[in-house]
Design an enzyme around this catalytic site. Structure first.
Site, PDB file in Angstrom:
ATOM      1  N   PHE A 148       0.911  -1.126   0.071  1.00  0.00           N
ATOM      2  CA  PHE A 148      -0.076   0.128   0.047  1.00  0.00           C
ATOM      3  C   PHE A 148       0.979   1.157  -0.071  1.00  0.00           C
ATOM      4  CE2 PHE A 148       0.767  -0.048   4.781  1.00  0.00           C
ATOM      5  CZ  PHE A 148       1.084   1.338   4.877  1.00  0.00           C
ATOM      6  N   LYS A 172      -0.950  -7.008  -9.261  1.00  0.00           N
ATOM      7  CA  LYS A 172      -1.937  -7.487  -8.049  1.00  0.00           C
ATOM      8  C   LYS A 172      -1.382  -6.213  -7.377  1.00  0.00           C
ATOM      9  CE  LYS A 172      -2.876  -8.366  -4.605  1.00  0.00           C
ATOM     10  NZ  LYS A 172      -3.437  -7.369  -3.471  1.00  0.00           N
ATOM     11  N   GLU A 175      -5.026  -3.691  -1.964  1.00  0.00           N
ATOM     12  CA  GLU A 175      -6.432  -3.354  -1.888  1.00  0.00           C
ATOM     13  C   GLU A 175      -6.745  -2.217  -1.346  1.00  0.00           C
ATOM     14  OE1 GLU A 175      -4.556  -5.737  -0.691  1.00  0.00           O
ATOM     15  OE2 GLU A 175      -5.823  -6.826   0.887  1.00  0.00           O
ATOM     16  N   SER A 225       5.259  -6.846   3.552  1.00  0.00           N
ATOM     17  CA  SER A 225       5.695  -7.256   4.759  1.00  0.00           C
ATOM     18  C   SER A 225       6.552  -8.463   4.829  1.00  0.00           C
ATOM     19  CB  SER A 225       4.765  -7.191   5.930  1.00  0.00           C
ATOM     20  OG  SER A 225       3.835  -8.154   5.444  1.00  0.00           O
ATOM     21  N   CYS A 280       9.387   1.957   3.647  1.00  0.00           N
ATOM     22  CA  CYS A 280      10.518   0.746   4.067  1.00  0.00           C
ATOM     23  C   CYS A 280      11.768   1.275   4.281  1.00  0.00           C
ATOM     24  CB  CYS A 280      10.218  -0.173   3.008  1.00  0.00           C
ATOM     25  SG  CYS A 280      10.987   0.572   1.457  1.00  0.00           S
ATOM     26  N   GLU A 380       8.642  -4.342  13.194  1.00  0.00           N
ATOM     27  CA  GLU A 380       8.499  -3.086  12.452  1.00  0.00           C
ATOM     28  C   GLU A 380       7.313  -2.294  12.602  1.00  0.00           C
ATOM     29  OE1 GLU A 380       7.429  -3.932   8.253  1.00  0.00           O
ATOM     30  OE2 GLU A 380       8.793  -2.206   7.515  1.00  0.00           O
TER      31      GLU A 380
HETATM   32  P1  NAD Z   1       1.422  -6.577   3.108  1.00  0.00           P
HETATM   33  O1  NAD Z   1       2.357  -7.771   3.153  1.00  0.00           O
HETATM   34  O2  NAD Z   1       0.390  -6.563   4.106  1.00  0.00           O
HETATM   35  O3  NAD Z   1       0.900  -6.605   1.719  1.00  0.00           O
HETATM   36  C1  NAD Z   1       1.615  -6.695   0.360  1.00  0.00           C
HETATM   37  C2  NAD Z   1       0.734  -7.188  -0.600  1.00  0.00           C
HETATM   38  O4  NAD Z   1       0.591  -8.565  -0.444  1.00  0.00           O
HETATM   39  C3  NAD Z   1      -0.403  -6.723  -0.873  1.00  0.00           C
HETATM   40  O5  NAD Z   1      -0.695  -6.828  -2.310  1.00  0.00           O
HETATM   41  C4  NAD Z   1      -1.409  -7.680  -0.229  1.00  0.00           C
HETATM   42  O6  NAD Z   1      -2.721  -7.420  -0.916  1.00  0.00           O
HETATM   43  C5  NAD Z   1      -0.700  -9.154  -0.199  1.00  0.00           C
HETATM   44  N1  NAD Z   1      -1.124  -9.621   0.849  1.00  0.00           N
HETATM   45  C6  NAD Z   1      -1.244  -9.441   2.262  1.00  0.00           C
HETATM   46  N2  NAD Z   1      -1.301 -10.350   3.072  1.00  0.00           N
HETATM   47  C7  NAD Z   1      -1.337 -11.578   2.186  1.00  0.00           C
HETATM   48  C8  NAD Z   1      -1.113 -12.940   2.606  1.00  0.00           C
HETATM   49  N3  NAD Z   1      -1.443 -13.449   3.792  1.00  0.00           N
HETATM   50  N4  NAD Z   1      -0.983 -13.794   1.592  1.00  0.00           N
HETATM   51  C9  NAD Z   1      -0.967 -13.387   0.106  1.00  0.00           C
HETATM   52  N5  NAD Z   1      -0.669 -12.010   0.002  1.00  0.00           N
HETATM   53  C10 NAD Z   1      -1.078 -11.190   0.977  1.00  0.00           C
HETATM   54  O7  NAD Z   1       2.126  -5.188   2.990  1.00  0.00           O
HETATM   55  P2  NAD Z   1       1.760  -3.588   3.344  1.00  0.00           P
HETATM   56  O8  NAD Z   1       1.004  -3.346   4.468  1.00  0.00           O
HETATM   57  O9  NAD Z   1       0.785  -3.435   2.183  1.00  0.00           O
HETATM   58  O10 NAD Z   1       3.050  -2.847   3.035  1.00  0.00           O
HETATM   59  C11 NAD Z   1       3.864  -2.407   4.048  1.00  0.00           C
HETATM   60  C12 NAD Z   1       4.980  -3.298   4.101  1.00  0.00           C
HETATM   61  O11 NAD Z   1       5.656  -3.144   2.881  1.00  0.00           O
HETATM   62  C13 NAD Z   1       6.064  -3.080   5.112  1.00  0.00           C
HETATM   63  O12 NAD Z   1       6.583  -4.265   5.790  1.00  0.00           O
HETATM   64  C14 NAD Z   1       7.040  -2.286   4.259  1.00  0.00           C
HETATM   65  O13 NAD Z   1       8.282  -2.453   4.981  1.00  0.00           O
HETATM   66  C15 NAD Z   1       7.140  -3.092   3.137  1.00  0.00           C
HETATM   67  N6  NAD Z   1       7.563  -2.743   1.990  1.00  0.00           N
HETATM   68  C16 NAD Z   1       8.905  -3.009   1.731  1.00  0.00           C
HETATM   69  C17 NAD Z   1       9.541  -2.378   0.747  1.00  0.00           C
HETATM   70  C18 NAD Z   1      10.895  -2.883   0.382  1.00  0.00           C
HETATM   71  O14 NAD Z   1      11.436  -2.504  -0.582  1.00  0.00           O
HETATM   72  N7  NAD Z   1      11.654  -3.650   1.222  1.00  0.00           N
HETATM   73  C19 NAD Z   1       8.920  -1.281   0.145  1.00  0.00           C
HETATM   74  C20 NAD Z   1       7.802  -0.916   0.561  1.00  0.00           C
HETATM   75  C21 NAD Z   1       7.325  -1.765   1.345  1.00  0.00           C
END
Ligand code: NAD
Length: 495
Positions: A148, A172, A175, A225, A280, A380
């Protein structure tokens, strides 16, 4: 407003199945409903990408480049519209959203150089009359799954390079803020990208699992994450796919006694509270090497005092958190920090926001005397919560950073070039800043962390991005000039 998938060059017109609510985080009101794809919907999108790939993989480099140039011009001309869309669903302030768009544009510009980036090597006469040369070819259908916090930039880390390399894409997006992805897909179409080359399916775990298991999806680029990144890596590679899965972070900023403390305090505030800490590459821990802590904390607190939290459309410094659930989670960490004995120098729960009462507000929070056993240190948080850990020496600071589970970004503030050089050499982190708090590499370098911040071995964009989205092939060829070698069953050697 209904936010639909974008498949085969057009918005999806089928009946929605499950849907999710999308919020304006600055007001707390529902602004739209997003379709959540089923496995069958994902199958339809992948099938469109497979069909489009038959032609697109053979498109000339000149044609691909002209589409990318046109796309660059469209995004550049409509950058304000894209930034406004980001702010409306994510909540980050408009100037920050504009910065996100700018970084995305830089990747499109990098991808415009694809003819040079795909140029291979050629050796004449590896054996007499025999030449060898390399090719890099597209993988086929590639999946991108994004978080997000950068609804435009993270998709743009991957999609332009993947398309430039001759692949077709199913994205994808998160959401929570899905609308930016639909704009990008429509604009790519206007730029001349053939239908089906870039598709967007919205959804949650069901859609992600369908992509991970789909036999026609050849690679997965994931950002999110750490627990989900690990899961995506394990399930995707088990299904035989190439996977790069970028995970979470806990970035430390080390301040040595000889640092310019005003510069360091500015940096800590900018990198700690920009985008409400939902980056991040945000700094979440300041490691103050004594005797600087008192003076540094005082400077950081004074700067926080001047920050205005509120609606990102009102010229504020910091916007709301993305959802009510995330606000509750981050607030629970503030409570846990206080209960564990950290000193709350600034408590963001007391903020008076310049925005609607229903917005997801939490002001900048500063904790001093944080210790490595506290949850505000280990986890985090992904919010505007900055912890100060006091240490006695450089060695203690380095040991702390290297013991961290994550290894995304870090920074050192010092005027001692030798100390900075030692830190960049010794620290176990993928992206290092020297007097630079958010060392996000430019498009032509690659972005990625170490340890639990990245699963897989390929970072995003830059040369590694081109490498990820192509497979190498080596051709060894001989055009007969009539000196036939005759029969020889031995292993080929040079003559
Ligand atoms: P998230 O892991 O909740 O979601 C990321 C994606 O995975 C979304 O598209 C979501 O729909 C999907 N998703 C969520 N839960 C899932 C599951 N159980 N099974 C399959 N798919 C699933 O992350 P977020 O809250 O959208 O974003 C924040 C996180 O992203 C933070 O931890 C941040 O550090 C990380 N991030 C990392 C970087 C990097 O370059 N390392 C960059 C940006 C964000």
């Amino acid at each position: 407003m209904r936010i639909t998938h974008f498949v085969d060059g057009k918005p999806w017109t089928g009946e929605p199945g499950r849907t999710g609510e999308v919020y304006d985080p600055a007001t707390g009101t529902v602004s739209g409903h997003v379709d959540l794809a089923s496995a069958a919907d994902v199958d339809t999108a992948v099938a469109a990408a497979v069909r489009a790939g038959r032609e697109w993989r053979d498109a000339s480099l000149a044609r691909r480049t002209s589409v990318l140039f046109a796309f660059r011009e469209i995004v550049n001309a409509r950058r304000d519209e894209l930034a406004a869309t980001i702010t409306a669903e994510h909540g980050k302030v408009l100037s920050d959203a504009a910065g996100e768009v700018q970084r995305g544009l830089e990747i499109i510009e990098y991808a415009c150089g694809i003819p040079s980036l795909l140029a291979g090597g050629h050796s004449e006469n590896v054996s007499t009359g025999v030449d060898s040369y390399t090719l890099r070819q597209p993988l086929g259908v590639v999946a991108v799954i994004s978080p997000f916090n950068f609804p435009a930039m993270v998709p743009l880390w991957f999609v332009p390079i993947a398309v430039a390399c001759g692949n077709t894409v199913v994205l994808k997006p998160s959401e929570k803020d899905p609308s930016s992805a639909g704009l990008l897909a429509a604009w790519f179409g206007e730029a001349g990208l053939p239908d089906g080359v870039f598709n967007v399916v919205h959804g949650d775990k069901e859609a992600v699992d369908a992509l991970l298991d789909h036999r026609d999806v050849k690679s997965v680029s994931f950002v999110g994450s750490t627990p989900v990144a690990r899961y995506v890596y394990e399930r995707g590679t088990a299904a035989g796919k190439r996977v790069q899965a970028l995970g979470g972070a806990k970035n430390h900023m080390v301040v040595l006694p000889d640092a310019d403390l005003d510069l360091a305090a500015d940096a800590a505030v900018n990198a700690g509270f920009g985008s409400a800490g939902e980056r991040c590459m945000a700094i979440s821990v300041v490691v103050a090497v004594e005797p600087v802590a008192d003076a540094l904390v005082e400077r950081i607190a004074a700067r926080i005092d001047g920050l205005r939290t509120g609606d990102g459309r009102r010229g504020c410094d910091m916007g709301p958190l993305v959802t009510a659930a995330h606000l509750a989670r981050v607030t629970s960490y503030v409570e846990a920090g206080a209960a564990a004995g950290a000193k709350a120098v600034v408590d963001g729960r007391e903020v008076v926001a310049d925005g609607e009462a229903g917005g997801y507000w939490l002001g900048p929070t500063l904790f001093d005397h944080v210790t490595p056993d506290m949850s505000i240190y280990t986890d985090e948080i992904f919010g505007p919560v900055l912890s100060v850990v006091r240490v006695a020496s450089y060695d203690e600071a380095l040991a702390l950073v290297n013991a961290c589970e994550y290894g995304n970004g870090t920074a050192i503030f010092t005027n001692d070039g030798g100390a900075a050089r030692r830190y960049q050499h010794e620290v176990e982190v993928g992206m290092v800043g020297v007097n630079v708090p958010i060392p996000v590499p430019m498009a032509y370098y690659s972005f990625g962390g170490w340890k639990s911040s990245l699963f897989g071995d390929t970072h995003a964009h830059g040369r590694e991005g081109v490498h990820f989205f192509t497979r190498g092939k080596v051709v060894t060829s001989r055009w007969l000039d009539p000196s036939h070698g005759g029969i020889n069953l031995g292993f080929p050697t040079q003559t």
